[in-house]
Design a protein around this motif. Structure first.
Motif, PDB file in Angstrom:
ATOM      1  N   LYS A 584      42.449  12.062   7.548  1.00 20.60           N
ATOM      2  CA  LYS A 584      43.634  11.526   6.856  1.00 20.60           C
ATOM      3  C   LYS A 584      44.088  12.463   5.740  1.00 20.60           C
ATOM      4  CE  LYS A 584      45.299   7.211   4.772  1.00 20.60           C
ATOM      5  NZ  LYS A 584      45.878   7.773   3.550  1.00 20.60           N
ATOM      6  N   SER A 585      43.103  13.082   5.049  1.00 23.24           N
ATOM      7  CA  SER A 585      43.450  13.954   3.912  1.00 23.24           C
ATOM      8  C   SER A 585      44.120  15.256   4.353  1.00 23.24           C
ATOM      9  CB  SER A 585      42.193  14.282   3.104  1.00 23.24           C
ATOM     10  OG  SER A 585      41.349  15.189   3.795  1.00 23.24           O
ATOM     11  N   MET A 586      43.954  15.608   5.616  1.00 25.99           N
ATOM     12  CA  MET A 586      44.579  16.840   6.103  1.00 25.99           C
ATOM     13  C   MET A 586      46.076  16.841   5.803  1.00 25.99           C
ATOM     14  SD  MET A 586      42.942  17.728   9.826  1.00 25.99           S
ATOM     15  CE  MET A 586      44.128  19.043  10.050  1.00 25.99           C
ATOM     16  N   ARG A 587      46.751  15.754   6.231  1.00 25.28           N
ATOM     17  CA  ARG A 587      48.201  15.670   6.039  1.00 25.28           C
ATOM     18  C   ARG A 587      48.549  15.172   4.634  1.00 25.28           C
ATOM     19  NH1 ARG A 587      52.120  14.991  10.097  1.00 25.28           N
ATOM     20  NH2 ARG A 587      50.530  14.264  11.565  1.00 25.28           N
ATOM     21  N   ASP A 588      47.831  14.149   4.171  1.00 21.86           N
ATOM     22  CA  ASP A 588      48.210  13.488   2.916  1.00 21.86           C
ATOM     23  C   ASP A 588      47.925  14.341   1.686  1.00 21.86           C
ATOM     24  OD1 ASP A 588      48.887  11.437   4.563  1.00 21.86           O
ATOM     25  OD2 ASP A 588      47.170  10.155   4.070  1.00 21.86           O
ATOM     26  N   VAL A 589      46.798  15.048   1.694  1.00 18.04           N
ATOM     27  CA  VAL A 589      46.379  15.814   0.503  1.00 18.04           C
ATOM     28  C   VAL A 589      46.704  17.299   0.639  1.00 18.04           C
ATOM     29  CG1 VAL A 589      44.415  16.461  -0.966  1.00 18.04           C
ATOM     30  CG2 VAL A 589      44.526  14.150   0.044  1.00 18.04           C
ATOM     31  N   HIS A 590      46.413  17.875   1.806  1.00 22.89           N
ATOM     32  CA  HIS A 590      46.518  19.332   1.972  1.00 22.89           C
ATOM     33  C   HIS A 590      47.765  19.784   2.730  1.00 22.89           C
ATOM     34  CE1 HIS A 590      42.477  19.786   0.342  1.00 22.89           C
ATOM     35  NE2 HIS A 590      42.096  18.803   1.135  1.00 22.89           N
ATOM     36  N   GLY A 591      48.548  18.836   3.227  1.00 21.62           N
ATOM     37  CA  GLY A 591      49.799  19.195   3.904  1.00 21.62           C
ATOM     38  C   GLY A 591      49.613  19.942   5.207  1.00 21.62           C
ATOM     39  N   ILE A 592      48.498  19.681   5.895  1.00 17.46           N
ATOM     40  CA  ILE A 592      48.218  20.348   7.167  1.00 17.46           C
ATOM     41  C   ILE A 592      48.423  19.361   8.306  1.00 17.46           C
ATOM     42  CG2 ILE A 592      46.462  21.515   8.558  1.00 17.46           C
ATOM     43  CD1 ILE A 592      45.143  22.394   5.946  1.00 17.46           C
ATOM     44  N   LYS A 593      49.294  19.721   9.244  1.00 19.82           N
ATOM     45  CA  LYS A 593      49.553  18.850  10.395  1.00 19.82           C
ATOM     46  C   LYS A 593      48.404  18.982  11.388  1.00 19.82           C
ATOM     47  CE  LYS A 593      52.851  17.981  14.110  1.00 19.82           C
ATOM     48  NZ  LYS A 593      54.109  18.440  14.762  1.00 19.82           N
ATOM     49  N   PRO A 594      47.746  17.843  11.730  1.00 22.69           N
ATOM     50  CA  PRO A 594      46.629  17.917  12.690  1.00 22.69           C
ATOM     51  C   PRO A 594      47.085  18.461  14.037  1.00 22.69           C
ATOM     52  CG  PRO A 594      46.649  15.802  11.552  1.00 22.69           C
ATOM     53  CD  PRO A 594      47.941  16.476  11.218  1.00 22.69           C
ATOM     54  N   GLU A 595      46.243  19.294  14.637  1.00 22.68           N
ATOM     55  CA  GLU A 595      46.517  19.880  15.946  1.00 22.68           C
ATOM     56  C   GLU A 595      45.637  19.202  16.991  1.00 22.68           C
ATOM     57  OE1 GLU A 595      45.670  23.991  15.381  1.00 22.68           O
ATOM     58  OE2 GLU A 595      47.443  24.361  14.142  1.00 22.68           O
ATOM     59  N   ALA A 596      45.810  19.622  18.235  1.00 20.97           N
ATOM     60  CA  ALA A 596      45.060  19.021  19.341  1.00 20.97           C
ATOM     61  C   ALA A 596      43.556  19.120  19.114  1.00 20.97           C
ATOM     62  CB  ALA A 596      45.443  19.693  20.654  1.00 20.97           C
ATOM     63  N   ARG A 597      43.115  20.255  18.572  1.00 21.00           N
ATOM     64  CA  ARG A 597      41.667  20.432  18.380  1.00 21.00           C
ATOM     65  C   ARG A 597      41.110  19.483  17.318  1.00 21.00           C
ATOM     66  NH1 ARG A 597      41.618  26.463  15.591  1.00 21.00           N
ATOM     67  NH2 ARG A 597      43.494  26.189  14.310  1.00 21.00           N
ATOM     68  N   HIS A 598      41.946  19.099  16.323  1.00 20.23           N
ATOM     69  CA  HIS A 598      41.483  18.146  15.309  1.00 20.23           C
ATOM     70  C   HIS A 598      41.369  16.745  15.910  1.00 20.23           C
ATOM     71  CE1 HIS A 598      43.538  21.334  12.836  1.00 20.23           C
ATOM     72  NE2 HIS A 598      42.316  21.344  12.342  1.00 20.23           N
ATOM     73  N   TYR A 599      42.361  16.387  16.746  1.00 15.40           N
ATOM     74  CA  TYR A 599      42.280  15.103  17.443  1.00 15.40           C
ATOM     75  C   TYR A 599      41.067  15.080  18.357  1.00 15.40           C
ATOM     76  CZ  TYR A 599      46.913  13.569  15.881  1.00 15.40           C
ATOM     77  OH  TYR A 599      47.969  13.150  15.121  1.00 15.40           O
ATOM     78  N   ALA A 600      40.808  16.206  19.017  1.00 21.22           N
ATOM     79  CA  ALA A 600      39.651  16.277  19.913  1.00 21.22           C
ATOM     80  C   ALA A 600      38.354  16.048  19.141  1.00 21.22           C
ATOM     81  CB  ALA A 600      39.621  17.626  20.618  1.00 21.22           C
ATOM     82  N   CYS A 601      38.280  16.614  17.929  1.00 13.94           N
ATOM     83  CA  CYS A 601      37.087  16.403  17.088  1.00 13.94           C
ATOM     84  C   CYS A 601      36.922  14.925  16.738  1.00 13.94           C
ATOM     85  CB  CYS A 601      37.188  17.227  15.806  1.00 13.94           C
ATOM     86  SG  CYS A 601      36.924  18.995  16.013  1.00 13.94           S
ATOM     87  N   MET A 602      38.046  14.271  16.415  1.00 18.08           N
ATOM     88  CA  MET A 602      37.975  12.855  16.068  1.00 18.08           C
ATOM     89  C   MET A 602      37.622  11.997  17.272  1.00 18.08           C
ATOM     90  SD  MET A 602      38.309  12.423  12.887  1.00 18.08           S
ATOM     91  CE  MET A 602      38.471  10.633  12.919  1.00 18.08           C
ATOM     92  N   VAL A 603      38.153  12.362  18.441  1.00 20.92           N
ATOM     93  CA  VAL A 603      37.802  11.638  19.665  1.00 20.92           C
ATOM     94  C   VAL A 603      36.309  11.776  19.930  1.00 20.92           C
ATOM     95  CG1 VAL A 603      38.061  11.649  22.185  1.00 20.92           C
ATOM     96  CG2 VAL A 603      40.083  11.796  20.713  1.00 20.92           C
ATOM     97  N   ASP A 604      35.776  12.954  19.738  1.00 21.71           N
ATOM     98  CA  ASP A 604      34.353  13.204  19.927  1.00 21.71           C
ATOM     99  C   ASP A 604      33.533  12.389  18.929  1.00 21.71           C
ATOM    100  OD1 ASP A 604      32.124  14.347  21.091  1.00 21.71           O
ATOM    101  OD2 ASP A 604      32.177  16.141  19.820  1.00 21.71           O
ATOM    102  N   LEU A 605      33.992  12.373  17.666  1.00 21.71           N
ATOM    103  CA  LEU A 605      33.290  11.624  16.619  1.00 21.71           C
ATOM    104  C   LEU A 605      33.245  10.134  16.948  1.00 21.71           C
ATOM    105  CD1 LEU A 605      32.093  11.263  13.737  1.00 21.71           C
ATOM    106  CD2 LEU A 605      34.434  11.253  12.871  1.00 21.71           C
ATOM    107  N   LEU A 606      34.391   9.565  17.327  1.00 24.10           N
ATOM    108  CA  LEU A 606      34.456   8.130  17.624  1.00 24.10           C
ATOM    109  C   LEU A 606      33.698   7.792  18.900  1.00 24.10           C
ATOM    110  CD1 LEU A 606      38.233   7.573  16.742  1.00 24.10           C
ATOM    111  CD2 LEU A 606      36.263   6.740  15.441  1.00 24.10           C
ATOM    112  N   SER A 607      33.783   8.677  19.887  1.00 29.06           N
ATOM    113  CA  SER A 607      33.097   8.430  21.171  1.00 29.06           C
ATOM    114  C   SER A 607      31.591   8.403  20.986  1.00 29.06           C
ATOM    115  CB  SER A 607      33.483   9.504  22.185  1.00 29.06           C
ATOM    116  OG  SER A 607      34.861   9.482  22.459  1.00 29.06           O
ATOM    117  N   ARG A 608      31.080   9.385  20.247  1.00 28.61           N
ATOM    118  CA  ARG A 608      29.631   9.452  20.035  1.00 28.61           C
ATOM    119  C   ARG A 608      29.120   8.252  19.246  1.00 28.61           C
ATOM    120  NH1 ARG A 608      27.290  15.496  19.121  1.00 28.61           N
ATOM    121  NH2 ARG A 608      28.656  16.632  20.552  1.00 28.61           N
ATOM    122  N   ALA A 609      29.983   7.725  18.368  1.00 30.60           N
ATOM    123  CA  ALA A 609      29.576   6.579  17.548  1.00 30.60           C
ATOM    124  C   ALA A 609      29.780   5.262  18.287  1.00 30.60           C
ATOM    125  CB  ALA A 609      30.372   6.574  16.244  1.00 30.60           C
TER     126      ALA A 609
END
Length: 705
Positions: A584-609
């Protein structure tokens, strides 16, 4: 026909013949060649008239090299061999015919060289023929002879010093100018040369002080200062000076001004200003000048407006090789290889322009992307044949890259072996290409062979090799490479230090990575990101997060790679809430638009959990950039939680399309069906695996050398 040297021998170096005036004038009036004649008809011409007539003949635009030899013979025969006026013209004319040796003979034959005009003719001639060192030698001889240089002399010699990067001699000439006259220093001709010289040598502040002191400044002087700022990376100052120039009504920018400022717009990605300059070029008619239109094409390509550059290219009435090269290169750079190939074929069919080296260098990357190695090979062969060039190092290396990217390893090795002199660039291309094909061991063997042949690895070589060693996780090779880096002082280069951090992390030596990281005095964002990634891949998630917060305290701005490393650390540590917070802080704090690889990391994080439904919902945000890693994470998670079979089936189907040759995806889905008692479905998946002739995964083997 007598040669110049025979004329010189017969008339000048032998005893000087004495001709009567009548006889001389008679001879002069009948000078002729096979294709034209030069009459001087009068019985009462004075010597001065004869001199002027000879001068007119030398200056005549129709005078050819062979005719000049005959005129020169008459100059000597009529007793004008020591005449400064005629010899000045002869020196200039011989230089214009690219015969500097003849010009030197004329120059050296004159015993007395009384004025600067004669010396300048020789200096200017050397400049025309690119003999810069000789310009400086003649200037030194001129000073020793006691003849005072004039403003043109200083202008020419300062240009030579600038082109030769001889700053020391340039300073000496500047001192001589100051000693002679302070007014000469700020003369528009001399001052502009000094501005050019100091700008090229990096002292742009002093160049600006000279520029400001010039009482009169023409457009050439303004261009020198604008390009001086641009050359030294002071692009904003260059733009400011251009805007100030526009306020001066007496001086209007010319094509050189526009080319310089368009280049600045390109480098600063100042599209709006570039468009304004484009409008100005249309208004003033300067767009018709090919150098201006080419600069605009280049600027639009660099600013991402490929379609605008294509439209401008199509509107050109005259297109040179630079225009074709830029447009083909633009299509190649933006992944529009088909367009690049089509444009190249249009150029060949229209016969508007013969393919040049630059055009081919821009075409070959498109050939590599399209797998068109045969067309690349044919184009290079045709160019080599038509240009009568035995070999071209840059083209050979570019073709080498095409072979490697197309998987034609045998052809690449054959071309590489045929080169009699293999430079560092070709070695690096081979090593990098093999590495990109994941032939890591083969790439490293070639690196060792390079070393054994006495070719010292350079900075680029090591930046290629260090990641290769990390890929095979060979600690032995890592230490050998590290030792070489220390021995050659390459460790002082931050890119090398960052690569070492990544290499040791992949070899499992996170402590050595930490030591190297701590030794970097001025860490950049890549240093921090590499170390965070190293902690993540070695299971040190808390250390990675702690280091990220330390990075924030140094005011180093994180980038996309930093957050990939950070989210990977959260994934490996099972830190779901932390991962959500950082995402969340990527866009809100640092102004970085999430890319496909960031979504992939989050999908991996949620899937493993175990949050498979949330992970599936997140996949929708990836749009057209759905990744194999994201679907792969979902499929693996569904294997553990069989109640998520529907999502597992969806993930498997996507993976069958994205990577149809990966047998693991088929086997995972079949295993899920078997665990659910759906053996018929499992057999159907295995049947599909067999129909597609996909080989099962081979037994594992150690990567460590």
């Amino acid at each position: 026909m007598p040669t110049f040297h025979s004329i010189f021998t017969n008339f000048l170096l032998s005893s000087k013949p004495r001709f009567s005036t009548a006889k001389t004038l008679t001879n002069l009036s009948t000078i002729s060649t096979s294709d034209s004649s030069f009459p001087i008809s009068s019985d009462h011409r004075s010597w001065n008239q004869a001199k002027e007539a000879l001068g007119a003949l030398i200056l005549s635009p129709s005078c050819s090299p062979s005719q000049l030899l005959q005129i020169h013979g008459q100059v000597i025969a009529t007793g004008f061999s020591q005449n400064i006026f005629l010899n000045t013209l002869l020196v200039s004319k011989y230089h214009s015919f690219q015969d500097p040796e003849a010009a030197h003979l004329v120059f050296n034959s004159v015993i007395s060289k009384p004025n600067s005009i004669f010396w300048n003719s020789m200096i200017r001639g050397c400049c025309i023929n690119g003999r810069l060192e000789e310009m400086i030698d003649i200037y030194s001889e001129m000073m020793n002879s006691g003849v005072s240089p004039d403003k043109l002399t200083y202008n020419l010699v300062l240009k030579a010093c600038t082109d030769l990067s001889d700053f020391e001699y340039g300073l000496r000439i500047h001192d001589q100018i100051v000693q002679r006259s302070s007014e000469c220093e700020v003369d528009v001709l001399v001052g502009t040369s000094l501005v050019n010289m100091y700008s090229k040598f990096g002292d742009v502040c002093f160049a600006r002080s000279l520029f400001d002191r010039m009482p009169l400044r023409d457009i050439v002087a303004w261009n020198a200062m604008i390009s001086g700022y641009s050359r030294n990376g002071l692009l904003s100052e260059s733009l400011y000076l251009f805007k100030y120039l526009r306020l001066i009504k007496e001086i209007s920018p010319n094509e050189s001004t526009l080319v310089s400022i368009i280049s600045v717009c390109r480098d600063l990605v100042q599209l709006q200003l570039g468009e304004a300059v484009h409008g100005f070029s249309i208004k003033t008619g300067l767009l018709q000048i090919i150098s201006v239109s080419n600069s605009l094409i280049d600027m639009y390509i660099s600013c991402g407006c490929l379609d605008v550059s294509a439209k401008l290219f199509d509107q050109l009435t005259v297109r040179d090789s630079v225009a074709w090269s830029l447009m083909i290169g633009g299509y190649s750079a933006y992944g529009r290889g088909q367009k690049a190939m089509k444009l190249f074929r249009v150029m060949k069919v229209s016969k508007e322009m013969v393919p040049t080296r630059a055009v081919l260098l821009n075409l070959l990357p498109a050939c590599a992307d399209l797998g068109a190695w045969e067309e690349a090979e044919k184009s290079v062969e045709e160019y080599t044949m038509n240009s009568l060039t035995e070999s071209d190092a840059s083209l050979s290396t570019a073709l080498l890259n095409v072979y490697l990217k197309c998987g034609k390893i045998d052809k690449a090795f054959k071309l590489f072996g045929e080169r009699s002199q293999r430079d560092a660039i070709s070695w690096n291309a081979m090593i990098r290409g093999l590495g990109e094909l994941k032939l890591w061991h083969q790439a490293l063997r070639l690196f060792i062979e390079m070393w054994q042949e006495g070719r010292e690895p350079d900075l680029i070589t090591m930046l290629i090799v260090l990641p290769l060693i990390g890929s095979i996780a060979s600690l032995k090779r890592a230490k050998e490479a590290h030792a070489y880096v220390i021995k050659t002082n390459l460790l002082l280069e931050i890119r090398i230090a960052n690569s070492l951090i990544d290499m040791y992390s992949k070899c499992g030596c996170i402590k050595i990575s930490q030591i190297i990281f701590d030794s970097i005095l001025e860490k950049d964002v890549i240093s921090w990101s590499s170390m965070i990634s190293g902690y993540a891949m070695n299971g040190c998630s808390e250390d990675a997060i702690e280091l990220f917060h330390a990075m924030e305290k140094t005011c180093t701005k994180p980038n996309n790679v930093t957050f990939v490393s950070l989210l990977s650390a959260c994934t490996r540590g099972g830190l779901v809430e932390k991962g959500k917070e950082y995402f969340k802080s990527m866009r809100d704090v640092h102004g970085i638009k999430p890319e496909a690889r960031h979504y992939a990391c989050m999908v991996d994080l949620l899937s493993r959990a175990g949050f498979i439904s949330q992970a599936r919902e997140l996949m929708d945000f990836m749009g057209t950039e759905l990744s194999t890693s994201g679907w792969g994470s979902l499929l693996s998670a569904c294997r553990v939680q069989c109640e998520s079979l529907q999502i597992g089936e969806e993930a498997a189907k996507h993976l069958f399309n994205l990577e149809p040759r990966n047998a693991a995806n088929y086997l995972v889905l079949a295993s899920m069906y078997n665990s659910m008692g759906r053996s018929d479905d499992a057999k159907g998946v295995l049947r599909l695996l067999k129909e597609r002739r996909v080989k099962k995964i081979s037994p594992g083997c150690s990567w460590v050398c």
